[in-house]
Design a protein around this motif. Structure first.
Motif, short mmCIF file in Angstrom:
data_model
loop_
_atom_site.label_atom_id
_atom_site.label_comp_id
_atom_site.label_asym_id
_atom_site.label_seq_id
_atom_site.Cartn_x
_atom_site.Cartn_y
_atom_site.Cartn_z
N THR A 114 0.84 -1.20 0.00
CA THR A 114 0.00 0.00 0.00
C THR A 114 0.88 1.24 0.00
OG1 THR A 114 -1.73 -1.15 1.24
CG2 THR A 114 -1.81 1.25 1.24
N GLY A 115 0.48 2.21 -0.81
CA GLY A 115 1.22 3.47 -0.83
C GLY A 115 1.06 4.19 -2.15
N PRO A 116 1.50 5.45 -2.22
CA PRO A 116 1.40 6.23 -3.46
C PRO A 116 2.20 5.58 -4.59
CG PRO A 116 1.91 7.63 -1.57
CD PRO A 116 2.08 6.22 -1.13
N GLN A 117 1.56 5.42 -5.74
CA GLN A 117 2.22 4.91 -6.95
C GLN A 117 2.80 3.50 -6.76
OE1 GLN A 117 2.42 6.59 -10.07
NE2 GLN A 117 0.84 7.79 -9.03
N GLY A 119 1.45 0.62 -7.23
CA GLY A 119 1.10 -0.26 -8.34
C GLY A 119 2.01 -0.08 -9.53
N ARG A 120 2.27 1.17 -9.90
CA ARG A 120 3.12 1.43 -11.07
C ARG A 120 4.54 0.96 -10.81
NH1 ARG A 120 6.40 5.19 -13.63
NH2 ARG A 120 5.92 5.54 -15.83
N ARG A 121 5.07 1.19 -9.60
CA ARG A 121 6.43 0.77 -9.28
C ARG A 121 6.58 -0.74 -9.38
NH1 ARG A 121 5.92 4.25 -4.87
NH2 ARG A 121 5.94 2.45 -3.47
N ARG A 122 5.66 -1.47 -8.76
CA ARG A 122 5.78 -2.92 -8.81
C ARG A 122 5.52 -3.46 -10.20
NH1 ARG A 122 7.00 -5.62 -4.19
NH2 ARG A 122 7.72 -7.08 -5.79
N PHE A 123 4.63 -2.79 -10.94
CA PHE A 123 4.36 -3.16 -12.33
C PHE A 123 5.66 -3.14 -13.13
CE2 PHE A 123 2.11 -3.36 -16.29
CZ PHE A 123 2.74 -2.47 -17.15
N THR A 215 -7.74 -2.04 -4.57
CA THR A 215 -8.49 -0.81 -4.29
C THR A 215 -8.98 -0.25 -5.61
OG1 THR A 215 -6.44 0.47 -4.39
CG2 THR A 215 -7.23 -0.19 -2.21
N THR A 216 -10.07 0.50 -5.57
CA THR A 216 -10.62 1.10 -6.78
C THR A 216 -9.97 2.46 -7.02
OG1 THR A 216 -12.39 2.22 -5.57
CG2 THR A 216 -12.82 -0.02 -6.35
N ALA A 217 -10.23 3.02 -8.18
CA ALA A 217 -9.61 4.29 -8.53
C ALA A 217 -10.10 5.43 -7.63
CB ALA A 217 -9.92 4.62 -9.99
N SER A 218 -11.28 5.24 -7.02
CA SER A 218 -11.86 6.30 -6.20
C SER A 218 -11.27 6.35 -4.79
CB SER A 218 -13.37 6.10 -6.10
OG SER A 218 -13.67 4.85 -5.50
N THR A 219 -10.53 5.33 -4.40
CA THR A 219 -9.96 5.33 -3.05
C THR A 219 -8.71 6.19 -3.01
OG1 THR A 219 -8.69 3.34 -3.53
CG2 THR A 219 -10.86 3.05 -2.53
N GLY A 220 -8.42 6.72 -1.84
CA GLY A 220 -7.31 7.64 -1.74
C GLY A 220 -5.95 6.97 -1.75
N THR A 221 -5.85 5.74 -1.23
CA THR A 221 -4.58 5.05 -1.13
C THR A 221 -4.58 3.83 -2.04
OG1 THR A 221 -4.38 5.74 1.17
CG2 THR A 221 -2.96 3.94 0.44
N GLU A 222 -3.52 3.69 -2.81
CA GLU A 222 -3.43 2.57 -3.74
C GLU A 222 -2.87 1.34 -3.03
OE1 GLU A 222 -0.85 3.27 -7.00
OE2 GLU A 222 -1.63 1.60 -8.18
N SER A 223 -3.50 0.19 -3.29
CA SER A 223 -3.02 -1.08 -2.72
C SER A 223 -3.06 -2.15 -3.80
CB SER A 223 -3.89 -1.53 -1.54
OG SER A 223 -3.83 -0.61 -0.48
N VAL A 224 -2.05 -3.01 -3.78
CA VAL A 224 -2.00 -4.15 -4.70
C VAL A 224 -1.66 -5.39 -3.91
CG1 VAL A 224 -1.31 -2.73 -6.67
CG2 VAL A 224 0.45 -3.81 -5.24
N VAL A 225 -2.03 -6.54 -4.47
CA VAL A 225 -1.67 -7.81 -3.85
C VAL A 225 -0.82 -8.59 -4.83
CG1 VAL A 225 -3.81 -8.94 -4.65
CG2 VAL A 225 -2.51 -9.93 -2.74
N LEU A 226 0.27 -9.16 -4.34
CA LEU A 226 1.14 -10.02 -5.13
C LEU A 226 0.89 -11.45 -4.71
CD1 LEU A 226 4.50 -8.03 -4.99
CD2 LEU A 226 2.70 -7.92 -6.69
N VAL A 227 0.66 -12.32 -5.67
CA VAL A 227 0.37 -13.72 -5.41
C VAL A 227 1.54 -14.56 -5.90
CG1 VAL A 227 -1.25 -15.61 -5.82
CG2 VAL A 227 -2.08 -13.24 -5.77
N GLY A 228 2.11 -15.35 -4.98
CA GLY A 228 3.22 -16.22 -5.33
C GLY A 228 2.75 -17.58 -5.78
#
Length: 323
Positions: A114-117, A119-123, A215-228
């Motif tokens: 979770t954090g700003p940007q 998703g793009r960094r991990r992408f 998280t959806t685009a409308s939420t203030g904080t971006e979160s992603v999940v990584l699945v191993g």
């Protein structure tokens, strides 16, 4: 024979003796079976609990069997119902087991960031580490530069021989300026298909790790999940393959040249867009032309193919191998 119903060997022996001599006392059954009287009394009590036998109020008490066709059928049905209930508990028990497994080895299964940007960094990080295959679900995005990041990150991968397959949600193609970037990726070797609707955005790298937004685009904080590597990751791959089989190719598989198709460059471009399911308005936006011009090109295409409707144009194009 009756062990599946919960009877031990001695209990079955007492039950069979009771069937042969109804209205027997515990002492009489002990004499018939040769079992200790205490054991026979315990076995009779269990038979009564299972409703295979009944006890009267006489002294000494006598026992009689319930008709086997009724008693055993009812008991078997109860056992089957209990097994069915146990099966219903399997998903919950499996989830509990997987949760415990994940807790003991969290890095090997799920990682939430979770954090700003973030998703793009991990992408970008995951793409740079991908060496064999990239699978993506691309849902609609209203970002005006949508597609630019994909070209920037995916082009080097295609250049080093990574197989890239992408499924785009139909609405994602309607974003102004998006299609030329996707066409560029196709020219570089990306295989692309279109689905009317996708369940979520997703990226799977080398079938070893997946990334999904939570998280959806409308939420203030971006979160992603990584699945191993896990059953969950295997399931995500299966979902992708299912959508891939049902998807419509965004561009013709061979990226054929217009020459030899019998169509003009403009007609062939319109045909490709029609095949994705885009409406006239979306086609006009993607080509940067007016609605009138877009409709004129569609009419020209149907006339060249010798058909009267968009649907017939698709059928005829497929028949000729143009799609």
């Amino acid at each position: 024979m009756l062990e599946p119903l919960g009877l031990g060997a001695a209990e079955e022996q007492v039950y069979r003796a009771l069937l042969s001599a109804p209205e027997s006392s515990a002492r009489a059954l002990a004499d018939r079976t040769g079992l200790p009287i205490g054991r026979v009394r315990e076995d009779l009590a269990h038979l009564v609990t299972l409703r295979l036998a009944q006890r009267d109020d006489s002294r000494p008490a006598r026992f009689r069997p319930v008709p086997p066709d009724i008693a055993i059928t009812a008991l078997a049905s109860e056992r089957q119902s209990a097994l069915d209930l146990a099966r219903l508990a399997v998903p919950q028990l499996l989830a509990q087991y997987q949760e415990a497994t994940a807790a003991s080895r969290p890095g090997s299964l799920l990682e939430v960031l979770t954090g700003p940007q973030v998703g793009r960094r991990r992408f970008l990080e995951l793409l740079s580490a991908t060496s064999v295959e990239l699978l993506t679900f691309d849902r609609v995005s209203e970002h005006e530069n949508a597609g630019a990041v994909e070209v920037e990150a995916e082009a080097p991968m295609l250049g080093r021989g990574v197989t890239c397959r992408a499924i785009y949600e139909q609405a994602a193609l309607d974003v102004p300026g998006r299609l030329p970037r996707l066409r560029h990726l196709a020219d570089l070797g990306e295989q692309a298909r279109v689905a009317p609707r996708l369940p979520f955005k997703m990226m799977i790298c080398d079938r070893k790790r997946a990334m999904l937004p939570i998280t959806t685009a409308s939420t203030g904080t971006e979160s992603v999940v990584l699945v191993g590597p896990s059953a969950l990751l295997d399931g995500l791959v299966e979902i992708f393959e299912g959508y891939w089989q049902r998807g419509t190719p965004l561009w013709s598989g061979a990226r054929r040249e217009v020459e030899g198709t019998g169509l003009s460059a403009e007609e062939y471009e319109v045909l490709q867009l029609l095949a994705t399911g885009l409406k006239d308005e979306a086609i006009a936006r993607q080509l940067g032309i007016s609605m009138r011009t877009a409709r004129r090109r569609i009419s020209s295409l149907t006339a060249t193919l010798g058909v009267g409707t968009r649907f017939q144009a698709g059928v005829e194009a497929a028949r000729r191998g143009l799609l």
